[in-house]
Write a protein that holds these residues in place. Structure first.
Motif, PDB file in Angstrom:
ATOM      1  N   ALA A  36       0.827  -1.204   0.000  1.00  8.44           N
ATOM      2  CA  ALA A  36       0.000   0.000   0.000  1.00  8.44           C
ATOM      3  C   ALA A  36       0.865   1.260   0.000  1.00  8.44           C
ATOM      4  O   ALA A  36       0.593   2.222  -0.727  1.00  8.44           O
ATOM      5  CB  ALA A  36      -0.930  -0.001   1.215  1.00  8.44           C
ATOM      6  N   VAL A  37       1.932   1.251   0.797  1.00  9.49           N
ATOM      7  CA  VAL A  37       2.820   2.410   0.849  1.00  9.49           C
ATOM      8  C   VAL A  37       3.493   2.628  -0.499  1.00  9.49           C
ATOM      9  O   VAL A  37       3.576   3.755  -1.006  1.00  9.49           O
ATOM     10  CB  VAL A  37       3.864   2.234   1.964  1.00  9.49           C
ATOM     11  N   LYS A  38       3.958   1.551  -1.116  1.00 12.69           N
ATOM     12  CA  LYS A  38       4.611   1.662  -2.424  1.00 12.69           C
ATOM     13  C   LYS A  38       3.632   2.164  -3.478  1.00 12.69           C
ATOM     14  O   LYS A  38       3.987   2.976  -4.350  1.00 12.69           O
ATOM     15  CB  LYS A  38       5.188   0.310  -2.839  1.00 12.69           C
ATOM     16  N   GLN A  39       2.396   1.727  -3.438  1.00 13.78           N
ATOM     17  CA  GLN A  39       1.390   2.181  -4.394  1.00 13.78           C
ATOM     18  C   GLN A  39       1.120   3.676  -4.239  1.00 13.78           C
ATOM     19  O   GLN A  39       0.977   4.403  -5.218  1.00 13.78           O
ATOM     20  CB  GLN A  39       0.092   1.399  -4.212  1.00 13.78           C
ATOM     21  N   MET A  40       1.038   4.140  -2.969  1.00 14.78           N
ATOM     22  CA  MET A  40       0.824   5.567  -2.729  1.00 14.78           C
ATOM     23  C   MET A  40       1.989   6.386  -3.272  1.00 14.78           C
ATOM     24  O   MET A  40       1.804   7.419  -3.923  1.00 14.78           O
ATOM     25  CB  MET A  40       0.660   5.828  -1.224  1.00 14.78           C
ATOM     26  N   GLU A  41       3.195   5.938  -2.985  1.00 16.85           N
ATOM     27  CA  GLU A  41       4.370   6.667  -3.458  1.00 16.85           C
ATOM     28  C   GLU A  41       4.421   6.695  -4.981  1.00 16.85           C
ATOM     29  O   GLU A  41       4.783   7.720  -5.587  1.00 16.85           O
ATOM     30  CB  GLU A  41       5.642   6.030  -2.887  1.00 16.85           C
ATOM     31  N   ALA A  42       4.025   5.592  -5.598  1.00 20.09           N
ATOM     32  CA  ALA A  42       4.033   5.542  -7.064  1.00 20.09           C
ATOM     33  C   ALA A  42       2.977   6.489  -7.638  1.00 20.09           C
ATOM     34  O   ALA A  42       3.227   7.197  -8.624  1.00 20.09           O
ATOM     35  CB  ALA A  42       3.786   4.109  -7.524  1.00 20.09           C
ATOM     36  N   GLU A  43       1.793   6.523  -7.039  1.00 22.86           N
ATOM     37  CA  GLU A  43       0.722   7.395  -7.527  1.00 22.86           C
ATOM     38  C   GLU A  43       1.085   8.868  -7.344  1.00 22.86           C
ATOM     39  O   GLU A  43       0.799   9.700  -8.199  1.00 22.86           O
ATOM     40  CB  GLU A  43      -0.586   7.099  -6.781  1.00 22.86           C
ATOM     41  N   LEU A  44       1.722   9.202  -6.192  1.00 20.28           N
ATOM     42  CA  LEU A  44       2.077  10.582  -5.905  1.00 20.28           C
ATOM     43  C   LEU A  44       3.366  11.019  -6.596  1.00 20.28           C
ATOM     44  O   LEU A  44       3.612  12.210  -6.790  1.00 20.28           O
ATOM     45  CB  LEU A  44       2.230  10.784  -4.393  1.00 20.28           C
ATOM     46  N   GLY A  45       4.199  10.020  -6.916  1.00 21.37           N
ATOM     47  CA  GLY A  45       5.518  10.349  -7.481  1.00 21.37           C
ATOM     48  C   GLY A  45       6.440  10.957  -6.448  1.00 21.37           C
ATOM     49  O   GLY A  45       7.307  11.774  -6.778  1.00 21.37           O
ATOM     50  N   LEU A  46       6.224  10.582  -5.166  1.00 26.69           N
ATOM     51  CA  LEU A  46       7.005  11.124  -4.063  1.00 26.69           C
ATOM     52  C   LEU A  46       7.358  10.010  -3.084  1.00 26.69           C
ATOM     53  O   LEU A  46       6.619   9.045  -2.925  1.00 26.69           O
ATOM     54  CB  LEU A  46       6.194  12.189  -3.304  1.00 26.69           C
ATOM     55  N   LYS A  47       8.472  10.187  -2.397  1.00 27.48           N
ATOM     56  CA  LYS A  47       8.816   9.270  -1.309  1.00 27.48           C
ATOM     57  C   LYS A  47       8.132   9.760  -0.043  1.00 27.48           C
ATOM     58  O   LYS A  47       8.235  10.932   0.318  1.00 27.48           O
ATOM     59  CB  LYS A  47      10.335   9.233  -1.093  1.00 27.48           C
ATOM     60  N   LEU A  48       7.455   8.870   0.607  1.00 25.81           N
ATOM     61  CA  LEU A  48       6.756   9.223   1.849  1.00 25.81           C
ATOM     62  C   LEU A  48       7.529   8.790   3.086  1.00 25.81           C
ATOM     63  O   LEU A  48       7.354   9.376   4.163  1.00 25.81           O
ATOM     64  CB  LEU A  48       5.358   8.596   1.859  1.00 25.81           C
ATOM     65  N   PHE A  49       8.350   7.780   2.950  1.00 25.37           N
ATOM     66  CA  PHE A  49       9.110   7.246   4.078  1.00 25.37           C
ATOM     67  C   PHE A  49      10.569   7.033   3.682  1.00 25.37           C
ATOM     68  O   PHE A  49      10.868   6.649   2.543  1.00 25.37           O
ATOM     69  CB  PHE A  49       8.530   5.907   4.549  1.00 25.37           C
ATOM     70  N   HIS A  50      11.436   7.281   4.659  1.00 21.08           N
ATOM     71  CA  HIS A  50      12.818   6.810   4.558  1.00 21.08           C
ATOM     72  C   HIS A  50      12.862   5.422   5.174  1.00 21.08           C
ATOM     73  O   HIS A  50      12.349   5.215   6.288  1.00 21.08           O
ATOM     74  CB  HIS A  50      13.784   7.731   5.316  1.00 21.08           C
ATOM     75  N   ARG A  51      13.428   4.466   4.496  1.00 21.37           N
ATOM     76  CA  ARG A  51      13.566   3.114   5.051  1.00 21.37           C
ATOM     77  C   ARG A  51      14.798   3.076   5.941  1.00 21.37           C
ATOM     78  O   ARG A  51      15.900   3.421   5.505  1.00 21.37           O
ATOM     79  CB  ARG A  51      13.679   2.081   3.936  1.00 21.37           C
ATOM     80  N   ARG A  52      14.617   2.685   7.199  1.00 23.56           N
ATOM     81  CA  ARG A  52      15.713   2.567   8.158  1.00 23.56           C
ATOM     82  C   ARG A  52      15.850   1.105   8.565  1.00 23.56           C
ATOM     83  O   ARG A  52      14.979   0.270   8.294  1.00 23.56           O
ATOM     84  CB  ARG A  52      15.453   3.433   9.398  1.00 23.56           C
ATOM     85  N   ASN A  53      16.957   0.811   9.281  1.00 29.60           N
ATOM     86  CA  ASN A  53      17.192  -0.570   9.706  1.00 29.60           C
ATOM     87  C   ASN A  53      16.103  -1.076  10.645  1.00 29.60           C
ATOM     88  O   ASN A  53      15.715  -2.244  10.602  1.00 29.60           O
ATOM     89  CB  ASN A  53      18.559  -0.688  10.401  1.00 29.60           C
ATOM     90  N   LYS A  54      15.612  -0.198  11.508  1.00 29.13           N
ATOM     91  CA  LYS A  54      14.634  -0.628  12.509  1.00 29.13           C
ATOM     92  C   LYS A  54      13.223  -0.124  12.213  1.00 29.13           C
ATOM     93  O   LYS A  54      12.375  -0.142  13.081  1.00 29.13           O
ATOM     94  CB  LYS A  54      15.074  -0.151  13.894  1.00 29.13           C
ATOM     95  N   GLY A  55      13.001   0.319  11.004  1.00 27.89           N
ATOM     96  CA  GLY A  55      11.662   0.780  10.686  1.00 27.89           C
ATOM     97  C   GLY A  55      11.670   1.798   9.559  1.00 27.89           C
ATOM     98  O   GLY A  55      12.514   1.746   8.668  1.00 27.89           O
ATOM     99  N   VAL A  56      10.720   2.743   9.634  1.00 26.17           N
ATOM    100  CA  VAL A  56      10.601   3.774   8.613  1.00 26.17           C
ATOM    101  C   VAL A  56      10.456   5.134   9.288  1.00 26.17           C
ATOM    102  O   VAL A  56      10.022   5.234  10.437  1.00 26.17           O
ATOM    103  CB  VAL A  56       9.390   3.526   7.682  1.00 26.17           C
TER     104      VAL A  56
END
Length: 296
Positions: A36-56
């Protein structure tokens, strides 16, 4: 195309800062959250989260979106609470149209009972003559109307509620007429106090005189039964009013009832609602009370 559920998933992920914990909160799988997060980012053309080792962690753009999503879901939650209150009759509104006299003498006991049971519901009363009340009902400005019958209109559903007997009354100045049977002609020759033109009562009494070949020309035209009663009591002439509305004055002798030699037909009071429009929950509850006669 965006889905509402994506926003919910986004919000839980932003709050928890972890895809797995968001999935646990929502009782779905972690891959479903990630998708769902990837779909939102693809639709918006924006990154919504930074991926970290222990989460986002939210990006700047993600933080902006979160503010709007938080507000949107708060509004949705408020809407659901409001709808629940409407369903439970702790909130709402009933818009009723009727003449002042019908409000006072017919509706007031029902209104008192309804308000006692549902104090959170607003009651809006619109006074007026039957024709204008019917027009406001058809225009959707009120939910129901209490009207004089007969009333025939294809847009309205009308149900009889009560029957009222009318009478001619005068004050003490005409007390010598109390024991006489008066002809319609004799009544017509008395000073006439009448409702204003166009009212259902005015039309009714004019037709009653016309059935005997007579017309009336009122000396005074007034807009309410209270005023008609008061002017009759003061000796200005004869008033045509519903008997139940003046019973106290008749008992005390402030008014005298005149007896015509031609019987007055009884008139009916009815409730009208629009045939093509469902009532609100609050209005439907009030209509059921009127139909059952509770509160009287």
């Amino acid at each position: 195309m965006f889905q509402l559920e994506w926003y919910r998933i986004f919000l839980h992920t932003a709050r928890r800062g972890n895809l797995t914990k968001a999935a646990q909160d929502l009782h779905i799988t972690q891959p479903s959250v990630s998708y769902a997060v990837k779909q939102m980012e693809a639709e918006l053309g924006l990154k919504l989260f930074h991926r970290r080792n222990k989460g986002v962690e939210l990006t700047e753009e993600g933080r902006v979106l979160q503010q709007y999503v938080e507000q949107s879901f708060s509004l949705l939650d408020a809407a659901q609470r409001h709808l629940h209150d409407l369903k439970q009759l702790t909130e709402g509104e009933v818009r009723i149209g009727a003449s002042d006299s019908l409000i006072k003498f017919l509706l007031l006991p029902q209104l008192n009972a309804f308000h006692s049971q549902h104090p959170g519901i607003r009651i809006r009363l619109t006074p007026g003559k039957t024709p204008e009340i019917a027009r406001k009902l058809k225009e959707g400005l009120i939910d129901l109307a209490i009207v004089r019958l007969p009333m025939e209109d294809p847009m309205l559903s009308v149900q009889k509620l009560a029957e009222l007997e009318d009478c001619f009354v005068v004050g003490g100045a005409y007390r010598e007429l109390e024991d006489r049977i008066l002809t319609v002609q004799e009544l017509a020759e008395l000073p006439m106090l009448s409702h204003s033109p166009g009212s259902s009562t005015r039309i009714f009494v004019e037709r009653w005189f016309a059935a005997s070949g007579l017309s009336i020309s009122p000396d005074i035209e007034l807009g309410s039964i209270d005023l008609l009663t008061e002017f009759a009591r003061l000796g200005y002439g004869v008033a045509f009013v519903p008997r139940p509305f003046v019973e106290e004055e008749l008992r005390s002798g402030q008014l005298v009832e005149l007896r015509p030699d031609t019987a007055l037909p009884s008139r009916s009071i009815g409730m009208a609602i629009r045939s093509d429009t469902p009532l609100s929950i609050a209005a439907e509850q009030f209509v059921r009370m009127l139909q059952s006669g509770d509160g009287t």
